[in-house]
Design an enzyme around this catalytic site. Structure first.
Site, PDB file in Angstrom:
ATOM      1  N   THR A 197       0.832  -1.201   0.000  1.00 33.10           N
ATOM      2  CA  THR A 197       0.000   0.000   0.000  1.00 33.10           C
ATOM      3  C   THR A 197       0.867   1.252   0.000  1.00 33.10           C
ATOM      4  O   THR A 197       1.928   1.283   0.618  1.00 33.10           O
ATOM      5  CB  THR A 197      -0.884  -0.006   1.266  1.00 33.10           C
ATOM      6  OG1 THR A 197      -1.744  -1.139   1.222  1.00 33.10           O
ATOM      7  CG2 THR A 197      -1.712   1.254   1.372  1.00 33.10           C
ATOM      8  N   ARG A 225     -13.531  -8.498  -0.674  1.00 30.55           N
ATOM      9  CA  ARG A 225     -12.864  -8.037   0.555  1.00 30.55           C
ATOM     10  C   ARG A 225     -12.335  -6.613   0.397  1.00 30.55           C
ATOM     11  O   ARG A 225     -11.761  -6.245  -0.617  1.00 30.55           O
ATOM     12  CB  ARG A 225     -11.716  -8.984   0.905  1.00 30.55           C
ATOM     13  CG  ARG A 225     -10.938  -8.581   2.171  1.00 30.55           C
ATOM     14  CD  ARG A 225      -9.704  -7.776   1.879  1.00 30.55           C
ATOM     15  NE  ARG A 225      -8.924  -7.491   3.092  1.00 30.55           N
ATOM     16  CZ  ARG A 225      -7.877  -6.687   3.124  1.00 30.55           C
ATOM     17  NH1 ARG A 225      -7.456  -6.098   2.027  1.00 30.55           N
ATOM     18  NH2 ARG A 225      -7.232  -6.469   4.263  1.00 30.55           N
ATOM     19  N   ASP A 228      -8.465  -1.528   5.098  1.00 28.64           N
ATOM     20  CA  ASP A 228      -8.581  -0.233   5.771  1.00 28.64           C
ATOM     21  C   ASP A 228      -8.288   0.954   4.868  1.00 28.64           C
ATOM     22  O   ASP A 228      -8.704   2.079   5.162  1.00 28.64           O
ATOM     23  CB  ASP A 228      -7.627  -0.190   6.959  1.00 28.64           C
ATOM     24  CG  ASP A 228      -6.163  -0.249   6.523  1.00 28.64           C
ATOM     25  OD1 ASP A 228      -5.793  -1.240   5.843  1.00 28.64           O
ATOM     26  OD2 ASP A 228      -5.392   0.668   6.834  1.00 28.64           O
ATOM     27  N   GLY A 251      -5.211  -4.901   7.209  1.00 30.48           N
ATOM     28  CA  GLY A 251      -6.314  -3.956   7.257  1.00 30.48           C
ATOM     29  C   GLY A 251      -7.402  -4.239   8.259  1.00 30.48           C
ATOM     30  O   GLY A 251      -7.961  -3.319   8.865  1.00 30.48           O
TER      31      GLY A 251
END
Length: 364
Positions: A197, A225, A228, A251
């Site tokens: 990320t 899915r 976060d 997450g």
């Protein structure tokens, strides 16, 4: 810059010097970036990969820094920074995003402006070259905070954002990852030993905060899915009164703890308490009145206090079973990070001369 708990002598000596400092502080800015956290050890990364990652982080950091140095807005700086990272196949965002169980790409992104708490987020999208631009479009050009799936893709096209075909995201490395997972040669946990990320946080010269995050999610994810990264308060949060946060990691745990908002809330609550504590150190006159009143404009939380708050929340994340980290920027010009993994791709720069990129946990 003023430290959190000032001694009585230091407080009494502020006077006109404090006002002069306040005038020059308007030029302060800061930015921090990340490209993921995880089991990032030297024995897992070749010297060539190390150099490539550092160059990519440096390029992104330079782009955001230039905007801030030239007086640009924090929201523009983080947008430009994240776009560069999304375009780099070394990270799990945009080009180079991981594949789902069905060998598709589902990307998530979010952005928040701390000056007015406006925010935009997208989840499970495809077709948009730069998801951060779609998240920003949701913030700026819709009445909503989050859009997902087909609807978000349609909104992207209506906004005229650059579209790409599915093969744009694919890289040989990511394709091999999903093939190995589907063939049960490795587990998803083994593949995602690092979370790619990307994110950026910043404070501009006007004192406004901004944060953004973008990701391709988890390799082999199923059933739509969502982690976060697109969730305001979990993976992204910005508030001029406290801080800006972008997260990376497992997450589900960041969502459960509300990590991004939790850190900002603790900073916001700690500041007036620290001012009150400092006021108690000021001498009183014969009538029992303080000889000097500490004003919020000449007061900041210390580097140590900010770092402790961030570290405490990440420690709680670890106690729940979560791995990962965050980057932060504050209204006082601080920029930094906290993580409980072996390493995190990261960088920071400030108007005070700080500029660095790091990968491993034992680097400053």
């Amino acid at each position: 810059m003023f430290k959190a708990i000032l001694g009585a002598a230091a407080i009494l000596s502020l006077g006109s010097a404090a006002l002069a400092q306040a005038d020059t502080d308007d030029a302060r800015w800061s930015i921090a970036i990340h490209g993921g956290a995880g089991t990032i050890n030297r024995d897992k990364i070749t010297p060539e990969q190390d150099a490539t990652i550092r160059a990519a982080l440096s390029e992104a950091l330079a782009a955001g820094s230039k905007i801030l140095k030239d007086g640009g807005k924090a929201i523009d700086a983080i947008t430009a920074t994240i776009m560069i990272l999304e375009n780099d196949p070394n990270f799990n965002a945009g080009k180079g995003a991981v594949f789902t169980w069905d060998k598709t790409n589902e990307l998530d992104s979010s952005i928040m402006d701390g000056s007015d708490l406006s925010a935009g987020a997208v989840a499970g999208i495809s077709g948009t070259k730069n998801p951060i631009l779609l998240a920003r479009a949701v913030k700026d050009k819709s009445p909503h905070v989050m859009l997902s799936g087909a609807g978000a893709n349609q909104f992207s096209r209506e906004q005229g954002l650059q579209q790409v075909t599915p093969d744009y995201y694919a890289t040989p490395y990511r394709l091999q990852q999903i093939e190995d997972v589907l063939a049960k040669k490795v587990s998803v946990a083994d593949v995602d030993y690092k979370y790619g990320t990307v994110g950026a946080v910043a404070m501009d010269q006007e004192g406004h905060m901004a944060a953004g995050t973008s990701t391709g999610g988890m390799t082999g994810k199923r059933w739509g899915r969502i982690g976060d990264s697109p969730i305001i308060g979990a993976g992204t949060y910005a508030d001029d009164r406290s801080c800006a946060i972008s997260a990376t990691g497992s997450g589900e745990y960041f969502i459960r703890l509300g990590v991004a908002h939790e850190i900002c809330a603790r900073i916001r609550m700690r500041w007036p308490i620290a001012i009150a504590e400092a006021q108690l150190t000021v001498p009183k006159d014969e009538e029992g009145n303080y000889t000097y009143a500490i004003h919020a404009s000449e007061f900041m939380l210390s580097d140590e206090e900010i770092q402790q708050i961030a570290d405490d929340v990440i420690a709680e994340l670890g106690e729940l079973g979560g791995d990962g980290g965050i980057i932060y920027a504050t209204p006082w010009g601080q920029a930094g990070y906290s993580f409980n993994t072996a390493g995190m791709y990261r960088g920071r720069a400030t108007s005070e001369g700080e500029q660095s990129v790091s990968i491993y946990g034992d680097e400053d």
